[in-house]
Scaffold this active site. Structure first.
Site, PDB file in Angstrom:
ATOM      1  N   ASN A  85      -6.361  -3.550  -6.588  1.00 28.06           N
ATOM      2  CA  ASN A  85      -6.401  -4.994  -6.373  1.00 28.06           C
ATOM      3  C   ASN A  85      -5.985  -5.680  -7.661  1.00 28.06           C
ATOM      4  O   ASN A  85      -6.630  -5.520  -8.688  1.00 28.06           O
ATOM      5  CB  ASN A  85      -7.785  -5.444  -5.962  1.00 28.06           C
TER       6      ASN A  85
ATOM      7  N   PHE B  56     -23.971  -6.874  12.454  1.00 27.78           N
ATOM      8  CA  PHE B  56     -24.280  -6.975  11.020  1.00 27.78           C
ATOM      9  C   PHE B  56     -23.736  -8.243  10.395  1.00 27.78           C
ATOM     10  O   PHE B  56     -23.653  -8.366   9.188  1.00 27.78           O
ATOM     11  CB  PHE B  56     -23.767  -5.750  10.247  1.00 27.78           C
TER      12      PHE B  56
ATOM     13  N   GLU C  66      -6.592   1.853  -3.244  1.00 30.66           N
ATOM     14  CA  GLU C  66      -5.640   0.768  -3.509  1.00 30.66           C
ATOM     15  C   GLU C  66      -6.000   0.142  -4.841  1.00 30.66           C
ATOM     16  O   GLU C  66      -7.074   0.376  -5.381  1.00 30.66           O
ATOM     17  CB  GLU C  66      -5.678  -0.289  -2.403  1.00 30.66           C
TER      18      GLU C  66
ATOM     19  N   ARG D  51      -6.156  -8.518  -9.004  1.00 37.61           N
ATOM     20  CA  ARG D  51      -6.782  -9.841  -9.142  1.00 37.61           C
ATOM     21  C   ARG D  51      -8.214  -9.656  -9.635  1.00 37.61           C
ATOM     22  O   ARG D  51      -8.681  -8.533  -9.766  1.00 37.61           O
ATOM     23  CB  ARG D  51      -6.824 -10.521  -7.787  1.00 37.61           C
TER      24      ARG D  51
ATOM     25  N   GLU E   9      -3.339   6.259   7.505  1.00 35.56           N
ATOM     26  CA  GLU E   9      -3.698   7.396   6.668  1.00 35.56           C
ATOM     27  C   GLU E   9      -4.941   8.060   7.206  1.00 35.56           C
ATOM     28  O   GLU E   9      -5.630   7.521   8.074  1.00 35.56           O
ATOM     29  CB  GLU E   9      -3.889   6.946   5.211  1.00 35.56           C
TER      30      GLU E   9
ATOM     31  N   ASN F 193     -15.806  -3.005   7.045  1.00 35.15           N
ATOM     32  CA  ASN F 193     -14.966  -2.842   5.855  1.00 35.15           C
ATOM     33  C   ASN F 193     -15.053  -3.994   4.864  1.00 35.15           C
ATOM     34  O   ASN F 193     -14.208  -4.141   3.997  1.00 35.15           O
ATOM     35  CB  ASN F 193     -13.505  -2.614   6.247  1.00 35.15           C
TER      36      ASN F 193
ATOM     37  N   GLU G 203      -9.483   0.973  -6.584  1.00 31.23           N
ATOM     38  CA  GLU G 203     -10.512   1.392  -5.634  1.00 31.23           C
ATOM     39  C   GLU G 203     -10.335   2.859  -5.275  1.00 31.23           C
ATOM     40  O   GLU G 203      -9.214   3.309  -5.021  1.00 31.23           O
ATOM     41  CB  GLU G 203     -10.424   0.552  -4.348  1.00 31.23           C
TER      42      GLU G 203
ATOM     43  N   LYS H 232       0.819  -1.220   0.000  1.00 33.35           N
ATOM     44  CA  LYS H 232       0.000   0.000   0.000  1.00 33.35           C
ATOM     45  C   LYS H 232       0.841   1.254   0.000  1.00 33.35           C
ATOM     46  O   LYS H 232       0.421   2.299  -0.492  1.00 33.35           O
ATOM     47  CB  LYS H 232      -0.939  -0.038   1.186  1.00 33.35           C
TER      48      LYS H 232
END
Lengths: 712, 556
Positions: free
Chosen positions: A333, A391, A331, A335, A243, A278, A318, A159
């Site tokens: 990804n 949740f 970031e 994949r 961050e 998340n 993203e 990252k």
């Protein structure tokens, strides 16, 4: 099909010799979510090994089959009869159940490749998909990795480095500390500099694992500890970074596709703002929020990032998007994403096929202008978890009954399980990805309601109640969402569907009608009878139905399969087939079509119905039984407040107390790890620990782990 | 016989007979006349200055209120319903036909002959009625009258309905709530018990008999439920014991509560005396209605067939993966049972006792079947004393009442050890063997995994006249597991691992049994339901008789 018609434009460019439509074909109507359009003369791999399990392994195998490629599945010993193993042409066991001994076991997987002679490996998502070592080892053996090159995985997987590259590629980034945080105290110091709230996340992380938000110094220290533990156990790399946390953002990502010849495309966005802890729950494509200009700006930045790292294959960039449509790179990804199906729905592309082609070294078939947005697609992630606890806390069990709503049109279900499968503590608790498609968002949402109502899952607790509530919530329907949607909409936790007066009547009426239908059937005896049956003739029933401690007197009358139920002077008409063996109860209630599910029906009148996604416990009694029930003794339930029970199955990674200790309210007792998440178990009240029992390394059933602590 | 203490204080209340009629007003009875008619016909012949009609009316009212409002209130306060309320819940509306409402006790000692000590109908309500339209004979002991104690008259009423039930061919359900013998009557009460016991024995195997214990049942009284086919209890409010805690204390100096000594939990988990327990009176009676639907009316009737919505040819894909790869790993036999039977409905008998065997009733294509299955989840599903006896009694019930038996086999053998040998596992294990062997109803057997040793023979094997015996591909029919076998065959030899592998290859599969015809077919697990439904159709006309005998001699 809309996706098809306008996709015709770019299909003409292709040598579409053979055209296989994938997904369900029914009644001659082709229901197409994406198309695998390939040219058999275009040389491809002979055999691909899929280094993954579950739905994504099945998804990859499906495309391989269409392309005429042989497939090799790898599996752990507990997965030996899993769906992906059955689907593949060959299967190799790569170790015992724990992922680090099987699906993350590179040596075993390399052996499987040698043994089967696979020419390429598709890593799916998770596991080894973003592991540069793995990619390197494959390259060394001359096996193609169906994904980007090692340097791109390395650059984007880190990252810290990815942020620097993004900055250089003129991609908007979030303010933060561009380096590895050494310890908790440094984390606190940096957090102070950036200003709270801050996000602590694993440098090697993804998928929300090893990620914590901190609003003060205390939480920063705690978050640092948890994140580094999780990062170590999930990725074998405990480096963390910090961050600025952008409050109330949307999470919108751009799918990119790049070949090895420097060409790259953006395949529009996916809105993934509905998240819990998340992790994404409901995704859609396109986003209601983006205008064409923002979309293009995001797409172009995503493509320039991909080009900057010489990216090839499918990838996802993203972004966090704030309320003013400012977007920040989060970031990349490297994949195939879990939620790729919705992009396939609106673009008509088969992303797995594209990845395979790119890995073979072919150039992209499409130009940016070929990429359409056709219709709207929604994806619900159906999980084996209890949505009433934070949740969704993982649950496990055996799928005693399982039926996907595949006979509905415009529904795609990506799953890797079937009736009889076990959801174990070892792997991700995802049951399936339920995708619905429509010409408009409204149509797709309506279809999603129907699909969720027709989805039969028994044996494990699942999150359909939550999914069903999200997709009909006015804020979601209007598109007013953010990553904080769930905590904002359900500040006290999710409680299930709140019935309106009318819905309540519908539910009561259905239970009453079902009860009467069952009663009538229990008087029907077939065959020759020595002593004749004298059924109690009745056309009218007076019943008492209990729901949430409310007691209702109902009058029921029947003509054929139609029941008229009178509740507090209001009439409800319920009709249907009344198939008492079927998991689904398709009914017409006051002229509206509704599909309910009967989860339980006992001789003592208990009926549990799944209605509008939520299951409701009812009890139907005759008037007589109800009038006598006041004499029945109240049974006092066991007092469990002084027993700490794990809310989910998992393994105990740390116990912080011992018998005899005094604990304060909220003090950590132990840490349970389940599905790669660490959960701190805290004391419900100030107490003294009297005994610690049943601390097994693994907890298979929640009640098995209990820490008794009694009040001081 | 147990003690019953009379509460005399409120007896006088009955004289008024002004009791509220509300709670019993809905009970219909034959020949009831309207009030106005009674008044028209009123003629004063009797010394009591009441007409016969008025006296009939009065007696009926008295019968319907049992021991009176105070006693009824006390009964309710204990969380129990009255004898009549229970019958109303158990039977279809308006179906109860009462017998012997005017019977009174005949005791003349201890002041019992006084009018205020006479209750029309005495301490039991008897008659016949319908459950889901099907005929049943019932008695319901009335705790509000002398604590439900058993007088000569009380016993006579029960015997009357039992005799008729036998003649008609219909089950008898007893709702027990009795303090014990009517001590004032002495030996007459004891004679009454014996009369009932004799009828229980005579009816055994002729009509199904069910006891639902809904209050105390102590002393000799317990032997009536013990002789019936099924004993159910109500949690927290019912007790079954030979002697109560006071006597236990005085005789053995043991401190024990009623609940520990003879409560529902004790009898459904420890002693195996009761077959199921339910939460409360209502729950118990509603469940009993449901249970009744599984039973034929008598040994002359076939197993009942109800309307079924579950397709007979339904495949059960989950079964293909249910048996774990490792033969040492457990799975839940109930998952198999639920998957195969109609609508996943399984009425388990003794679910909390000897859990290493699963027995109970279910339906296949609407027809009642008895299910017997080893439970690998508990003690590896081995057979021990308790599970053998539990299984044997169930198999014999099914055989007596024409209910086909479906047996799921995953048994590693009989449980070894001194506890079992000293307890007589040989004698008790023989019961299950005996029961399966003598049974002439359709017998279908499915070997899901292990069928080792003598236990293989016992579990409804082909050799015991199993009609259809299937093996799943995971079946292992052998004398014992590989490890043990190799240790014997190759004792002291090297390379045991290789020998073990050879043994597994040879015997740990269904072939040795299949090539000899000891299993009829090796079937795909997902097709099991379909196959069984089809077989049951064929076997419905099965006729098989054992050699004539006065009665067989099961190793008791």
């Amino acid at each position: 099909m809309a996706a098809y018609r306008s996709a015709a434009g770019f299909q003409r460019v292709l040598h579409a010799v053979k055209h296989v439509c994938f997904s369900k074909q029914r009644c001659g109507v082709i229901i197409c979510r994406y198309s695998t359009v390939y040219d058999p003369t275009e040389k491809t791999f002979d055999k691909i090994l899929i280094a993954n399990r579950g739905e994504i392994a099945c998804r990859v195998i499906k495309t391989c089959k269409k392309m005429g490629i042989k497939t090799v599945a790898v599996h752990s010993d507990v997965d030996s009869s899993a769906v992906h193993v059955k689907m593949a042409d060959e299967a190799v066991c790569v170790g015992p159940a724990p992922t680090n001994k099987s699906y993350l076991n590179m040596d075993a997987i390399m052996n499987a490749i040698k043994q089967t002679g696979a020419q390429a490996v598709h890593p799916g998502y998770g596991f080894l998909s973003e592991n540069k070592q793995f990619a390197k080892r494959l390259a060394a053996e001359g096996v193609s990795f169906i994904g980007p090159d090692t340097h791109a995985i390395q650059a984007m997987g880190d990252k810290i480095e990815s942020k620097l590259i993004a900055k250089a590629a003129k991609v908007n980034t979030i303010p933060g500390f561009d380096g590895v945080v050494k310890d908790a105290e440094e984390a606190v110091k940096i957090a102070g500099e950036i200003g709270y709230p801050v996000m602590i996340k694993a440098s090697a992380g993804g998928g929300g694992k090893g990620m914590r938000i901190a609003w003060n110094d205390e939480e920063t220290r705690e978050g640092f500890r948890f994140s580094s533990q999780e990062a170590a156990s999930s990725f074998g790399d405990d480096r963390l970074l910090i961050e600025k946390f952008i409050d109330n953002p949307r999470h919108i990502e751009i799918q990119v596709l790049a070949d090895k010849h420097g060409n790259a495309l953006w395949l529009n966005e996916r809105e993934c703002s509905i998240q819990r802890r998340n992790q994404k729950v409901v995704e859609e494509a396109p986003s209601t929020f983006l205008d064409p200009d923002t979309r293009r700006a995001m797409g172009e930045q995503a493509v320039s990032l991909a080009k900057a790292v010489k990216y090839s294959s499918a990838g996802t960039v993203e972004f966090l998007v704030d309320s003013k449509k400012n977007f920040y790179f989060l970031e990349m990804n490297t994949r195939l994403q879990v939620e790729h199906p919705i992009t396939e729905c609106i673009t008509g592309l088969d992303l797995v096929q594209q990845m395979i082609r790119i890995a073979m070294g072919y150039k992209l078939q499409h130009k940016q202008s070929d990429i359409p947005i056709n219709g709207w697609a929604i994806e619900s992630r159906v999980y084996a978890e209890d949505p009433y606890k934070s949740f969704g806390l993982p649950s496990i069990g055996r799928l005693s009954q399982y039926q996907e709503p595949l006979d509905l049109r415009n529904v795609r279900v990506d799953s890797g399980i079937e009736e009889g499968s076990d959801i174990s503590i070892y792997y991700d608790p995802m049951i399936s990805k339920l995708v619905t498609y429509g010409k408009t968002r409204e149509e797709a949402l309506k279809k999603m309601e129907e699909a969720l109502d027709n989805y039969v899952i028994r044996g494990v607790t699942h999150n359909i109640p939550l999914l069903r509530e999200i997709i009909v919530h006015p804020r979601f329907v209007s598109g007013d969402i953010s990553t904080k949607f769930l905590p904002e909409v359900y500040p006290d936790g999710f409680k299930g569907h709140m019935l309106t007066a009318g819905e309540r009547r519908e539910l009561l009426a259905t239970a009453a009608a079902l009860y009467v239908a069952a009663q009538l059937r229990s008087q029907k005896f077939l065959g020759d009878l020595r002593v004749s049956v004298v059924p109690a003739e009745s056309r009218q029933w007076e019943l008492c139905v209990e729901l949430d401690k409310g007691v209702h007197m109902l009058g029921v009358s029947r003509s054929g399969n139609n029941y008229t139920v009178e509740i507090d002077g209001e009439k409800v008409e319920v009709s249907g087939e009344w198939n008492l063996a079927s998991a689904l109860l398709p009914l017409t209630i006051n002229g509206k079509h509704r599909t309910l599910q009967c989860l339980l029906r006992t001789a003592a009148g208990e009926i549990t119905l799944q209605y509008l996604g939520t299951s409701f416990k009812l009890r139907v009694l005759s008037k007589l039984a109800a009038s006598l029930s006041k004499h029945m003794p109240e049974k006092v339930p066991e007092d469990t407040s002084s027993i700490l029970r794990s809310p989910m199955p998992g393994s105990v990674v740390a116990v912080s107390v011992k018998p005899g200790d005094n604990v304060a309210e909220g003090q950590e007792i132990c840490v349970i790890e389940a599905m790669k998440m660490q959960n701190s178990m805290t004391a419900a009240k100030a107490a003294k620990v009297s005994s610690l029992t049943h601390i097994h390394k693994l907890i298979h059933n929640p009640p098995r782990y209990s820490v008794h602590h009694k009040s001081i | 016989m147990a003690t019953y203490t009379l509460m005399r204080s409120s007896l006088g209340l009955l004289h008024g007979l002004k009791c509220s009629f509300k709670s019993v007003g809905q009970i219909p009875y034959a020949g009831a006349l309207t009030r106005s008619k009674v008044l028209q016909n009123a003629r004063c012949y009797s010394v009591s200055h009441l007409s016969v009609q008025e006296r009939i009316e009065q007696k009926r009212k008295a019968a319907l209120t049992g021991g009176g409002q105070l006693r009824i209130a006390a009964q309710h306060k204990r969380g129990k319903l009255t004898a009549r309320e229970r019958l109303e819940l158990l039977l279809d509306p308006d179906s109860f036909v009462e017998y012997d409402m005017f019977v009174e006790h005949r005791c003349s000692d201890f002041g019992m002959e006084a009018d205020h000590n006479k209750y029309p109908g005495d301490s039991v309500v008897t008659g016949q009625g319908r459950i889901n339209g099907r005929l049943v004979y019932v008695f319901s002991q009335d705790f509000t009258v002398f604590g439900g104690s058993l007088s000569g008259a009380h016993a006579q009423k029960i015997c009357k309905i039992m005799d008729q039930a036998m003649m008609v061919g219909a089950p008898v359900i007893g709702l027990n709530d009795s303090g014990g013998a009517r001590i004032q009557e002495g030996v007459e009460s004891l004679a009454g018990y014996a009369d009932i016991f004799l009828r229980n024995v005579m009816a055994s195997g002729v009509v199904p008999q069910i006891s639902l214990i809904m209050g105390p049942c102590a002393g000799g009284a317990v032997y009536s439920p013990a002789l019936t086919d099924f004993t159910f209890m109500v949690k927290d409010t019912s007790y079954l014991f030979i002697t109560g805690p006071d006597v236990v204390k005085s005789v053995t100096n043991e401190d024990v509560t009623q609940e520990e000594l003879g409560g529902a939990k004790t009898h459904t988990t420890v002693s195996g005396v009761a077959h199921r327990a339910f939460e409360n009176d209502i729950d118990a009676l509603l469940n009993l209605r449901n249970f009744f639907n599984f039973l034929p009316l008598s040994n002359k009737d076939p197993a009942p067939v109800t309307e079924c919505h579950d397709p007979r040819d339904r495949l059960v894909p989950g079964l293909d993966t249910i048996v774990p790869f490792e033969s040492t790993k457990a799975y839940d036999m109930l998952d198999i049972v639920h998957g195969i039977v109609d609508e996943r409905e399984f009425f388990e008998i003794m679910p909390n006792y000897a859990k290493n065997i699963v027995v109970g009733f279910a339906r296949m294509n609407g027809r009642t079947v008895g299910i017997v299955g080893n439970q690998p989840k508990v003690a590896s599903g081995c057979l021990d004393i308790n599970s053998s006896v539990k299984g044997a009694r169930f198999v014999r019930f099914c055989d007596a009442f024409n209910i086909p038996i479906i047996t799921f086999v995953d048994v590693p053998g009989f449980l070894p050890g001194t506890a079992q040998e000293y307890g007589g596992i040989i004698r008790h294990g023989a019961k299950l063997l005996y029961a399966f062997a003598e049974a002439t109803v359709p017998k279908i057997t499915v070997i899901t995994r292990k069928a080792y040793g003598g236990a293989y023979d016992v579990m409804s094997s082909k050799h015991l006249r199993g009609d259809v015996n299937y093996a799943w591909p995971s079946a292992e029919v052998a004398v014992m597991g590989a490890k043990g076998a190799v240790q014997i065959i190759f004792r002291g030899k090297e390379n045991q691992a290789k020998a073990e592998a050879e043994y597994v290859e040879k015997f740990a599969n269904p072939f040795p049994a299949a090539v000899r015809g000891f299993v009829d077919d090796i079937i795909q697990p997902s097709t099991t339901r379909k196959r069984i439904c089809r077989d049951l159709e064929v076997l419905a006309s099965k006729k098989q008789t054992n050699p004539w005998k006065k009665h067989a001699n099961i190793p008791l």
